[in-house]
Each structure stands twice: as C-alpha cells, then as structure tokens.
Design an enzyme around this catalytic site. Structure first.
Site, PDB file in Angstrom:
ATOM      1  N   HIS A 269       0.838  -1.202   0.000  1.00  6.20           N
ATOM      2  CA  HIS A 269       0.000   0.000   0.000  1.00  6.20           C
ATOM      3  C   HIS A 269       0.872   1.250   0.000  1.00  6.20           C
ATOM      4  CE1 HIS A 269      -3.644  -2.328   0.780  1.00  6.20           C
ATOM      5  NE2 HIS A 269      -4.340  -1.198   0.689  1.00  6.20           N
ATOM      6  N   HIS A 316       0.339  -2.602   9.390  1.00  7.10           N
ATOM      7  CA  HIS A 316       1.771  -2.445   9.170  1.00  7.10           C
ATOM      8  C   HIS A 316       2.421  -1.697  10.317  1.00  7.10           C
ATOM      9  CE1 HIS A 316       2.086  -4.020   5.095  1.00  7.10           C
ATOM     10  NE2 HIS A 316       0.976  -3.382   4.798  1.00  7.10           N
TER      11      HIS A 316
END
Length: 502
Positions: A269, A316
């Site tokens: 991402h 993350h």
C-alpha cells in the site's frame, strides 16, 4: 580497528532503530491517539514461563529466545498454520507463521462470548495481567486461546462507556475470519483512513486506471500502469521472500482483516501510495498546464494518507511503511529513465505481443514458486495479467492507428474548464465502460475456471480449493484479467465510438 568498530557501532545502532520502528506498541499508540480501542478477551497464565502471547491474534506460543517486549522475530522456533503453511526460511530468526494449527488464524485468536460479542477489555488493559478461565476450561487446541468465563462476559456492559463496538468491514480473504470488535471514538478519522486504505485496494485500481485512460490521458494511463505493475510485483515478491508477520494483536487493534493473512514487509500500500501520485506528477508536470506546487502538495497528501491509513488499520508497522516508501522511490529512480524505452517497445516492436505475454507469465510462475498458496499470489497474477492485457491492447491500437497520442506540437495540454456537460460525459463513459468490464470478467470467469480445472484434472466442485492450486490460479487470473485489461484499451473505446461518446 577504529573503522571496524565504527562500522560495528553503526550496524548495531541501525539494527536497534529497525527493531524500535517495528515495535507494535507504536502502532497501538497511534491507534489510541486516533480514537481506536480494542476489546480483547482474557488470557489465562499458569506461570510466567508458560505465558502465551497472542501474535497477530493467533495465540502463537512464546518461542525460545523471545523477549518480554513482544519481539516476535527473536524466536528461533516456528509455528505452523493449518490454514496457510509457510516454507521455512534459511535464517531461522523469525516467527514466520501467521496463525496456529486448529486455532483462529490471523484475526483475533480471541474467543467470542455469547451473542457473538467480545469481552470488554481494551488494548491498554491487556498487559495488566488479566486472567480468564482456567486452563482446563480452555478449548483452544493448544493455541493459547481461552474461553471467556461468565464473569468476563459481564464486562461487556462497560463497552457503552466508549460507544458501540464495530467490526472490521471485510473479513479475512484467506481464512474467512471476521475479526474482533473494536471501539471508534473519532468517526472522522475512521472514515478518512478507510478511504485512504482503499486507495491501495483492487476496487480503486479497477476504477482509477480505466477512468484515466477513458477520460483524461491515454499516454499517462499507459505509462502509469507499466510502473504500477513493476512496483506491485516487486513488492509482493519481496513480501514472500522476507516473510515478516503483521503487527502483533494485542497490542495492535486489527481494524482491517482482509489482508491479515499476508506478510507485511514491505507495505505494498505504501509502495503504490508513493509510486502512483508521484509518477502522475512526473508524467504530467510538463505535459499539462497546472501549478507544480499544487501537484506536489496533492502527491504528498495522497502518499501520507495511504501510509498513515495502514498504521491506523493495524496492518503495518512504521518500519514496513518506511521500507515501502523507500523501495518505491528506488523503483521509480531505476525505471523512470527506461520508461520511454519500455513504452515504445511495447507499442512498436513486432515481437512485443509474444515478449509481453511470455515475460508476464514467467514473472507469475516465479512468484508462485516463492511460497505456498496465499491471496497475495492471486493478486500478483491478477496484476500481471492486467498489465499484459493493457500492453497488448495499446500495441494493437498503435498498429491500427486507433486512439493516437496528441502530437508534441499541442503540448502542454490545457486543463479543460469544469462543466456539467463534461462531468456528465465522463460519468457516462465510466458507467458504460465499467459495465462492459464487469460483463467481461463474469463471462471469462465462468468459462475459464471449469476449463482450466478440466485440463489440469483439479476438481472444480469447490472453486475456493481449486484456486489454491497454482495450475488453476495462475492461468485463471492471467486469462481473465488479461482479457479485462485488453478490453479497457480496445473494446471499450470502440463501444464509446458506437455510442458517440468520444
């Protein structure tokens, strides 16, 4: 010796910095600041030596050599996952699995009480020594998961102090886990970061790239997709090589569950959130008339929103995000000088169709040998198929003289004045084009999966299991999304001509 000691000190400092940036407690603190609170159930502890931590929500037991600060990569043992078996790495320095056998994988690893609600413990209370049911009451198959006792269920009434609990919007794409309930205190940030994380998901890609090609600039769309394919491919392959787990939950709250079964380093991402806006800026700042400062601000805002959204979602660590940004920048630096050469080759070389098809297929075969089946492999095949189809479509258009690029004498292009008529035309093109693509996808999927299963001898009665075979997943994704990509460039513009929308 002085230089050697200096190098050793630099290496030690860098390693310590990386460990600090990877600490899931930083993610949990950011979530707390943004108004996200977890509701974690009690954990039974017989003794400190037998204490079990929930890593990635899976109840992975503490491994030998693992520290008290939840350094999940310090252990040397590995835990296997009944849902997703991972190949061992050669280093043996990380816990490489995302789940536990017969346990709840990668979502919560937390037992849900009566009525499907969770206990009312917040992320901050998890480390205070909460105790639940005894070990004899624990039906966790050795995964460190405890059933919530009757006393624990009473604490659910305390959730009303924080507001109503909500669940992740999408369940885990591999395991089907729906995740654990959490509390949202700032709805604006929740919706803002939900939008930001969608800027790196399939729905965005399948709408944004066609819109650019159909309504803005085919030149920009064509070259942007070349960069996007390489960025995403390298990012996905790197994940399956490094094999780092998602941030541990607790303390991290899993606001999103869809990609929780995949590896985390680097953040794809963050890679796409960096590559797409800045590549658009590089492709357009001399081609279109607009203030460069405006483009720069929009690019930084786009990148920042996507990156922060991944930390907010609990997907993350800070290190994953930084690595994703730097990795993406490195790819842009390497590919930008070669982009014109690649684009011209794809359009003009007579052998381009054969080379494009075989190269993208070979890249897919390589990525499928890195690991056993996972959703990331299917996504990789989908990306490669789409990229190949779009490149073939542009090659055919160039051969037939369709949709040519504007001559250099017309550059720079002026941004047209916004009007209701222009907006309506763009919207109509988008709706018609997406209808064609969705029909293409549905037809090709219905034809391809049974055909590939028959040719490979894989039973097709359970499509989910059938697609876990490389010989089914790779050709299915490649053919279906290759056709979709081809139609974005060739069929849909022809439909526009027939309907006089060009």
């Amino acid at each position: 010796m002085g230089l050697i000691n200096m190098a050793s000190n630099v290496k030690s400092s860098f390693t310590q910095l990386c460990k600090n940036l990877q600490d899931p407690h930083h993610v949990a603190r950011f979530q707390k600041i943004c108004g996200v609170n977890g509701t974690f159930s009690g954990i039974s502890k017989e003794s400190k030596s037998e204490q079990e931590q929930l890593y990635n929500g899976t109840g992975i037991k503490r491994c030998q050599g693992e520290s008290d600060n939840h350094d999940i990569y310090a252990g040397k043992d590995k835990v296997t996952d009944g849902h997703r078996q991972r190949k061992p790495t050669t280093t043996g320095t990380r816990v490489e699995q995302d789940g536990c056998k017969n346990g709840m994988p990668n979502g919560t690893g937390l037992t849900i009480g009566a009525g499907g609600e969770t206990g009312g413990y917040t992320a901050n209370s998890f480390h205070s020594g909460i105790t639940g049911a005894s070990q004899s009451e624990n039906p966790s198959n050795g995964c460190g998961l405890d059933r919530i006792s009757d006393k624990d269920t009473e604490s659910r009434n305390e959730d009303s102090k924080y507001g109503n609990t909500v669940k992740p919007t999408r369940k885990n794409s591999l395991t089907g886990d729906i995740g654990q309930a959490f509390l949202i205190e700032n709805k604006f940030l929740y919706y803002l970061f939900s939008f930001g994380t969608e800027l790196g998901n399939e729905l965005f890609y399948i709408t944004f790239f066609p819109f650019i090609i159909w309504n803005v600039d085919t030149f920009v769309g064509r070259r942007l997709i070349i960069v996007w394919v390489w960025v995403m491919y390298l990012g996905q392959c790197t994940k399956d090589v490094i094999r780092w787990s998602r941030p541990a939950s607790p303390p991290v709250v899993k606001v999103e569950m869809f990609y929780n079964s995949e590896y985390s380093m680097p953040s794809t991402h963050a890679m796409s959130g960096t590559a797409i806006p800045f590549e658009i800026l590089l492709l357009t700042y001399t081609r279109w008339e607009y203030p460069f400062s405006l483009g720069l601000v929009l690019s930084f805002s786009w990148c920042l929103l996507v990156c922060l959204s991944r930390i907010y979602m609990g997907m993350h660590s800070i290190l994953d995000i930084i690595a994703g940004i730097l990795y993406s920048i490195l790819i842009l630096v390497v590919f930008q000088p070669a982009l014109e050469v690649i684009d011209n080759f794809n359009q003009t070389c007579q052998y381009a169709p054969l080379i494009i098809t075989s190269l993208h297929l070979a890249m897919g075969l390589f990525s499928f040998t890195l690991d056993t089946w996972s959703t990331s492999r299917g996504d990789t095949a989908q990306i490669l198929g789409s990229g190949a189809g779009i490149a073939l479509g542009f090659h055919l258009n160039n051969r037939l003289g369709l949709v040519p690029d504007p001559p250099l004498s017309q550059l720079p292009l002026a941004v047209p004045a916004l009007s209701a008529g222009l907006g309506g035309l763009c919207l109509l093109r988008f709706v018609v084009g997406m209808a064609v693509l969705l029909l293409t996808r549905a037809v090709m999927k219905a034809l391809t999966i049974p055909l590939v299963c028959r040719l490979t001898g894989v039973p097709s009665h359970d499509v989910r299991k059938a697609r876990q075979h490389m010989e089914v997943e790779l050709p299915y994704r490649y053919i279906v999304y290759g056709t979709v990509g081809f139609n974005i460039v060739c069929l849909v513009p022809q439909v526009f001509r027939w309907l006089r929308l060009l």
